[in-house]
Design a protein around this motif. Structure first.
Motif, PDB file in Angstrom:
ATOM      1  N   THR A 202       0.851  -1.188   0.000  1.00 20.02           N
ATOM      2  CA  THR A 202       0.000   0.000   0.000  1.00 20.02           C
ATOM      3  C   THR A 202       0.887   1.239   0.000  1.00 20.02           C
ATOM      4  OG1 THR A 202      -0.141  -0.039   2.429  1.00 20.02           O
ATOM      5  CG2 THR A 202      -1.880  -1.173   1.190  1.00 20.02           C
TER       6      THR A 202
ATOM      7  N   ASP B 288       3.827   4.270  -6.500  1.00 13.59           N
ATOM      8  CA  ASP B 288       4.681   3.092  -6.351  1.00 13.59           C
ATOM      9  C   ASP B 288       5.804   3.137  -7.393  1.00 13.59           C
ATOM     10  OD1 ASP B 288       5.828   0.598  -6.107  1.00 13.59           O
ATOM     11  OD2 ASP B 288       4.025  -0.532  -6.656  1.00 13.59           O
TER      12      ASP B 288
ATOM     13  N   GLY C 254       2.451  -2.415  -5.567  1.00 12.71           N
ATOM     14  CA  GLY C 254       1.130  -1.808  -5.443  1.00 12.71           C
ATOM     15  C   GLY C 254       0.163  -2.156  -6.566  1.00 12.71           C
ATOM     16  N   GLU C 255       0.632  -2.874  -7.570  1.00  9.01           N
ATOM     17  CA  GLU C 255      -0.253  -3.221  -8.683  1.00  9.01           C
ATOM     18  C   GLU C 255      -1.228  -4.324  -8.272  1.00  9.01           C
ATOM     19  OE1 GLU C 255       1.390  -3.484 -12.692  1.00  9.01           O
ATOM     20  OE2 GLU C 255       3.363  -3.033 -11.843  1.00  9.01           O
ATOM     21  N   PRO C 256      -2.493  -4.168  -8.650  1.00 10.85           N
ATOM     22  CA  PRO C 256      -3.479  -5.199  -8.303  1.00 10.85           C
ATOM     23  C   PRO C 256      -3.197  -6.491  -9.055  1.00 10.85           C
ATOM     24  CG  PRO C 256      -4.428  -3.618  -9.837  1.00 10.85           C
ATOM     25  CD  PRO C 256      -3.082  -3.074  -9.445  1.00 10.85           C
TER      26      PRO C 256
ATOM     27  N   LYS D 260      -2.888   5.120 -10.073  1.00  9.50           N
ATOM     28  CA  LYS D 260      -1.845   4.525  -9.234  1.00  9.50           C
ATOM     29  C   LYS D 260      -1.858   3.000  -9.296  1.00  9.50           C
ATOM     30  CE  LYS D 260      -1.607   8.371  -5.976  1.00  9.50           C
ATOM     31  NZ  LYS D 260      -1.727   8.794  -4.543  1.00  9.50           N
ATOM     32  N   THR D 261      -2.958   2.450  -9.782  1.00 12.55           N
ATOM     33  CA  THR D 261      -3.033   0.994  -9.883  1.00 12.55           C
ATOM     34  C   THR D 261      -3.375   0.516 -11.289  1.00 12.55           C
ATOM     35  OG1 THR D 261      -5.366   1.045  -9.176  1.00 12.55           O
ATOM     36  CG2 THR D 261      -3.707   0.726  -7.467  1.00 12.55           C
TER      37      THR D 261
END
Length: 273
Positions: free
Chosen positions: A85, A90, A109-111, A187-188
């Motif tokens: 997180t 990131d 941080g990548e899903p 961000k993701t």
């Protein structure tokens, strides 16, 4: 201190010899008793010195063993805890060695990331940051991602890296790309535009270290910006077999080698957070 005790013992023995030599046959019982007492004291002193020396040697050996253990370069899983997180953006070190091992291809941080094994940085504003991969991180058996498929293991540790096919730093969610217009969280979701123009940011590699040792590089040859068409990441391209740096590399990528860690420190200016 040990030398002083031993010297005192030698001196006492010398004095005992002098006592016997001075008295000769005329020495009475009291003189003999004194000499015996002196000899006994000397022996006790010598024994004490020997005991002290042995104890000190054992202590030194214990300390050396402890120091040797503490100085071990390779870490275990317990030395690494993934941070997934981020308050800001990131940033991660993308890397593969000459055999495509030590692979780290995604940010923590990548899903749904399955190839994230680095020590990422949380970019919260202007400043200096370090991203890295370590033996402990690259060999980490992640409960969600599993073991890294791009490592060769020697017991619990990854075999050292040799050479380089890719060495980049990607900062996720940063750039307002012109080609990709996703609607998720930048961000993701790498296809969603961020808020910054690459040309408005000043980014500079400060150091590259392999196992803590400086790696020489030509800063003028490093590429910066929104280099790829399939994302809106800000990239620092130090070397890429499929990029412009393959033609004119900033580093001696064939002689790059390390066993425990690779880290890149960079500065960034132009963020409003």
């Amino acid at each position: 201190m040990k030398a002083k005790k031993i010297l005192a013992a030698v001196t006492a023995l010398s004095l005992t010899t002098v006592v016997f030599a001075s008295c000769g046959d005329s020495a009475d019982s009291s003189s003999s008793t004194a000499a015996v007492t002196t000899t006994t004291t000397t022996a006790a002193t010598t024994t004490t010195a020997a005991t002290t020396t042995t104890a000190a040697a054992e202590s030194a050996a214990d300390s050396a063993a402890t120091d040797s253990s503490a100085g071990s370069t390779k870490g275990s899983d317990s030395d690494y805890t993934p941070v997934k997180t981020f308050k800001g953006y990131d940033a991660f070190l993308m890397f593969g060695d000459g055999e495509w091992l030590w692979g780290n291809w995604e940010g923590q941080g990548e899903p749904d990331a399955t190839q994230a094994f680095g020590v990422d940085a949380d970019i919260t504003g202007d400043g200096e940051y370090t991203v890295s991969i370590t033996n402990a991180s690259i060999a980490y058996d992640d409960p969600d991602e599993g073991i890294n498929p791009q490592i060769a293991l020697d017991g619990d540790y990854a075999v050292g890296a040799q050479g380089c096919v890719v060495m980049c730093v990607d900062i996720i969610g940063l750039l307002n790309g012109e080609k990709l217009k996703g609607t998720g969280d930048p961000k993701t979701d790498k296809e969603t535009p961020g808020k910054y123009n690459a040309d408005d940011l000043k980014v500079e590699v400060k150091s590259i270290k392999a196992d803590g040792q400086e790696v020489a590089f030509d800063k003028a040859k490093i590429k910066y910006g929104n280099i790829e068409d399939n994302n809106n990441c800000y990239r620092i391209e130090i070397y890429n077999d499929y990029g412009d740096t393959a033609k004119d590399s900033p580093i001696d990528k064939d002689n790059l080698a390390f066993e425990d860690s690779l880290e890149i420190t960079f500065s960034i200016e132009g963020l409003s957070e």
